[in-house]
Design a protein around this motif. Structure first.
Motif, PDB file in Angstrom:
ATOM      1  N   LEU A   1      -1.500   0.493  -0.852  1.00 52.08           N
ATOM      2  CA  LEU A   1      -1.378  -0.725  -1.634  1.00 52.08           C
ATOM      3  C   LEU A   1      -0.059  -1.425  -1.303  1.00 52.08           C
ATOM      4  O   LEU A   1       0.931  -0.771  -0.974  1.00 52.08           O
ATOM      5  N   SER A   2      -0.084  -2.737  -1.438  1.00 50.54           N
ATOM      6  CA  SER A   2       1.118  -3.547  -1.245  1.00 50.54           C
ATOM      7  C   SER A   2       1.336  -4.417  -2.468  1.00 50.54           C
ATOM      8  O   SER A   2       0.383  -4.804  -3.151  1.00 50.54           O
ATOM      9  N   CYS A   3       2.589  -4.709  -2.732  1.00 50.04           N
ATOM     10  CA  CYS A   3       2.941  -5.639  -3.797  1.00 50.04           C
ATOM     11  C   CYS A   3       4.056  -6.529  -3.275  1.00 50.04           C
ATOM     12  O   CYS A   3       5.165  -6.041  -3.005  1.00 50.04           O
ATOM     13  N   ARG A   4       3.752  -7.799  -3.131  1.00 51.00           N
ATOM     14  CA  ARG A   4       4.742  -8.755  -2.639  1.00 51.00           C
ATOM     15  C   ARG A   4       5.334  -9.501  -3.818  1.00 51.00           C
ATOM     16  O   ARG A   4       4.605 -10.018  -4.669  1.00 51.00           O
ATOM     17  N   ALA A   5       6.651  -9.556  -3.845  1.00 45.29           N
ATOM     18  CA  ALA A   5       7.362 -10.187  -4.955  1.00 45.29           C
ATOM     19  C   ALA A   5       8.008 -11.487  -4.512  1.00 45.29           C
ATOM     20  O   ALA A   5       8.421 -11.632  -3.355  1.00 45.29           O
ATOM     21  N   SER A   6       8.098 -12.416  -5.444  1.00 51.72           N
ATOM     22  CA  SER A   6       8.845 -13.648  -5.218  1.00 51.72           C
ATOM     23  C   SER A   6       9.531 -14.048  -6.520  1.00 51.72           C
ATOM     24  O   SER A   6       9.088 -13.657  -7.611  1.00 51.72           O
ATOM     25  N   GLY A   7      10.607 -14.801  -6.384  1.00 54.41           N
ATOM     26  CA  GLY A   7      11.312 -15.275  -7.574  1.00 54.41           C
ATOM     27  C   GLY A   7      12.349 -14.326  -8.123  1.00 54.41           C
ATOM     28  O   GLY A   7      12.935 -14.588  -9.179  1.00 54.41           O
ATOM     29  N   ILE A   8      12.572 -13.202  -7.437  1.00 48.95           N
ATOM     30  CA  ILE A   8      13.574 -12.234  -7.870  1.00 48.95           C
ATOM     31  C   ILE A   8      14.465 -11.882  -6.693  1.00 48.95           C
ATOM     32  O   ILE A   8      14.122 -12.178  -5.543  1.00 48.95           O
ATOM     33  N   ASN A   9      15.604 -11.246  -6.987  1.00 44.26           N
ATOM     34  CA  ASN A   9      16.413 -10.677  -5.928  1.00 44.26           C
ATOM     35  C   ASN A   9      15.836  -9.301  -5.645  1.00 44.26           C
ATOM     36  O   ASN A   9      16.234  -8.296  -6.246  1.00 44.26           O
ATOM     37  N   PHE A  10      14.896  -9.273  -4.729  1.00 44.49           N
ATOM     38  CA  PHE A  10      14.097  -8.065  -4.536  1.00 44.49           C
ATOM     39  C   PHE A  10      14.970  -6.864  -4.167  1.00 44.49           C
ATOM     40  O   PHE A  10      14.731  -5.747  -4.625  1.00 44.49           O
ATOM     41  N   GLY A  11      15.967  -7.083  -3.353  1.00 42.15           N
ATOM     42  CA  GLY A  11      16.755  -5.977  -2.840  1.00 42.15           C
ATOM     43  C   GLY A  11      17.467  -5.165  -3.901  1.00 42.15           C
ATOM     44  O   GLY A  11      17.766  -3.986  -3.685  1.00 42.15           O
ATOM     45  N   ILE A  12      17.727  -5.765  -5.048  1.00 38.86           N
ATOM     46  CA  ILE A  12      18.436  -5.042  -6.099  1.00 38.86           C
ATOM     47  C   ILE A  12      17.513  -4.629  -7.235  1.00 38.86           C
ATOM     48  O   ILE A  12      17.960  -4.067  -8.228  1.00 38.86           O
ATOM     49  N   SER A  13      16.236  -4.894  -7.089  1.00 36.77           N
ATOM     50  CA  SER A  13      15.286  -4.674  -8.182  1.00 36.77           C
ATOM     51  C   SER A  13      14.562  -3.346  -8.044  1.00 36.77           C
ATOM     52  O   SER A  13      14.059  -3.015  -6.968  1.00 36.77           O
ATOM     53  N   ALA A  14      14.481  -2.623  -9.150  1.00 33.40           N
ATOM     54  CA  ALA A  14      13.604  -1.463  -9.206  1.00 33.40           C
ATOM     55  C   ALA A  14      12.163  -1.946  -9.315  1.00 33.40           C
ATOM     56  O   ALA A  14      11.880  -2.922 -10.015  1.00 33.40           O
ATOM     57  N   MET A  15      11.278  -1.271  -8.629  1.00 33.65           N
ATOM     58  CA  MET A  15       9.858  -1.648  -8.629  1.00 33.65           C
ATOM     59  C   MET A  15       9.038  -0.449  -9.090  1.00 33.65           C
ATOM     60  O   MET A  15       9.282   0.680  -8.666  1.00 33.65           O
ATOM     61  N   ASN A  16       8.090  -0.731  -9.934  1.00 34.02           N
ATOM     62  CA  ASN A  16       7.241   0.313 -10.491  1.00 34.02           C
ATOM     63  C   ASN A  16       5.785   0.095 -10.085  1.00 34.02           C
ATOM     64  O   ASN A  16       5.342  -1.046  -9.944  1.00 34.02           O
ATOM     65  N   TRP A  17       5.077   1.186  -9.943  1.00 37.62           N
ATOM     66  CA  TRP A  17       3.616   1.163  -9.831  1.00 37.62           C
ATOM     67  C   TRP A  17       3.033   1.812 -11.078  1.00 37.62           C
ATOM     68  O   TRP A  17       3.453   2.911 -11.461  1.00 37.62           O
ATOM     69  N   TYR A  18       2.074   1.124 -11.680  1.00 42.64           N
ATOM     70  CA  TYR A  18       1.323   1.650 -12.812  1.00 42.64           C
ATOM     71  C   TYR A  18      -0.149   1.652 -12.434  1.00 42.64           C
ATOM     72  O   TYR A  18      -0.571   0.993 -11.492  1.00 42.64           O
ATOM     73  N   ARG A  19      -0.932   2.367 -13.225  1.00 39.66           N
ATOM     74  CA  ARG A  19      -2.386   2.306 -13.080  1.00 39.66           C
ATOM     75  C   ARG A  19      -3.038   2.414 -14.452  1.00 39.66           C
ATOM     76  O   ARG A  19      -2.469   2.974 -15.382  1.00 39.66           O
ATOM     77  N   GLN A  20      -4.235   1.846 -14.527  1.00 39.49           N
ATOM     78  CA  GLN A  20      -5.008   1.930 -15.762  1.00 39.49           C
ATOM     79  C   GLN A  20      -6.401   2.432 -15.439  1.00 39.49           C
ATOM     80  O   GLN A  20      -7.238   1.681 -14.898  1.00 39.49           O
ATOM     81  N   PRO A  21      -6.668   3.714 -15.724  1.00 42.72           N
ATOM     82  CA  PRO A  21      -8.016   4.250 -15.520  1.00 42.72           C
ATOM     83  C   PRO A  21      -8.991   3.587 -16.479  1.00 42.72           C
ATOM     84  O   PRO A  21      -8.587   3.094 -17.544  1.00 42.72           O
TER      85      PRO A  21
ATOM     86  N   TYR B   1       5.336  -0.741  -1.406  1.00 44.38           N
ATOM     87  CA  TYR B   1       4.081  -0.127  -0.990  1.00 44.38           C
ATOM     88  C   TYR B   1       3.797   1.132  -1.798  1.00 44.38           C
ATOM     89  O   TYR B   1       4.720   1.801  -2.272  1.00 44.38           O
ATOM     90  N   LEU B   2       2.515   1.445  -1.907  1.00 43.26           N
ATOM     91  CA  LEU B   2       2.098   2.715  -2.502  1.00 43.26           C
ATOM     92  C   LEU B   2       1.083   3.339  -1.549  1.00 43.26           C
ATOM     93  O   LEU B   2      -0.052   2.876  -1.458  1.00 43.26           O
ATOM     94  N   GLN B   3       1.542   4.348  -0.829  1.00 39.06           N
ATOM     95  CA  GLN B   3       0.656   5.093   0.069  1.00 39.06           C
ATOM     96  C   GLN B   3       0.016   6.209  -0.734  1.00 39.06           C
ATOM     97  O   GLN B   3       0.724   7.049  -1.306  1.00 39.06           O
ATOM     98  N   MET B   4      -1.300   6.220  -0.774  1.00 43.78           N
ATOM     99  CA  MET B   4      -2.041   7.205  -1.568  1.00 43.78           C
ATOM    100  C   MET B   4      -2.903   8.044  -0.633  1.00 43.78           C
ATOM    101  O   MET B   4      -3.788   7.508   0.040  1.00 43.78           O
ATOM    102  N   ASN B   5      -2.627   9.324  -0.597  1.00 42.39           N
ATOM    103  CA  ASN B   5      -3.365  10.258   0.247  1.00 42.39           C
ATOM    104  C   ASN B   5      -4.100  11.275  -0.626  1.00 42.39           C
ATOM    105  O   ASN B   5      -3.761  11.470  -1.787  1.00 42.39           O
ATOM    106  N   ASN B   6      -5.097  11.916  -0.018  1.00 43.35           N
ATOM    107  CA  ASN B   6      -5.871  12.938  -0.731  1.00 43.35           C
ATOM    108  C   ASN B   6      -6.320  12.425  -2.098  1.00 43.35           C
ATOM    109  O   ASN B   6      -6.128  13.083  -3.123  1.00 43.35           O
ATOM    110  N   LEU B   7      -6.918  11.262  -2.098  1.00 46.65           N
ATOM    111  CA  LEU B   7      -7.313  10.631  -3.347  1.00 46.65           C
ATOM    112  C   LEU B   7      -8.392  11.426  -4.058  1.00 46.65           C
ATOM    113  O   LEU B   7      -9.260  12.052  -3.421  1.00 46.65           O
TER     114      LEU B   7
END
Length: 115
Positions: free
Chosen positions: A20-40, A79-85
């Motif tokens: 998965l990819s997540c492209r951001a705009s409107g923020i200072n990406f380099g200093i930002s923490a990024m999270n991945w969530y999911r909703q089953p 990015y979120l690389q997901m293996n052995n799904l």
């Protein structure tokens, strides 16, 4: 305006991989923490993992050793690389960041893992 746009979801068999990819705009990406969530389906949204500006990552126990978060600051993308799904990885995957005291979410991308 802050935008987060996820992509890369799809249907995959158990044991397969997706990135998965997540492209951001409107923020200072380099200093930002990024999270991945999911909703089953039928469940609450849950944290999958986080990557901070230094590149340090942390994951929920259920994905440790299978999922990897990385970032490309030149592309403002995480990015979120997901293996052995597994079928229990099925859900809508979202990226999230916090910028100027507000949380911002993408619209999500569907991941479906068939058994």
């Amino acid at each position: 305006q802050v935008y987060l746009v996820e992509s890369g979801g799809g249907l995959v068999q158990a044991g397969g991989s997706l990135k998965l990819s997540c492209r951001a705009s409107g923020i200072n990406f380099g200093i930002s923490a990024m999270n991945w969530y999911r909703q089953p389906p039928g469940k609450q949204r849950e944290l999958v993992g986080i990557i901070v500006s230094s590149g340090f990552t942390n994951y929920t126990d259920s994905v440790k050793g299978r999922f990897t978060i990385s970032r490309d600051n030149a592309r403002n993308t995480v990015y979120l690389q997901m293996n052995n799904l597994k079928p229990e990885d099925t859900g809508v995957y979202y990226c999230k960041t916090r910028w100027k005291l507000r949380d911002y979410w993408g619209r999500g991308t569907q991941v479906t893992v068939s058994s």
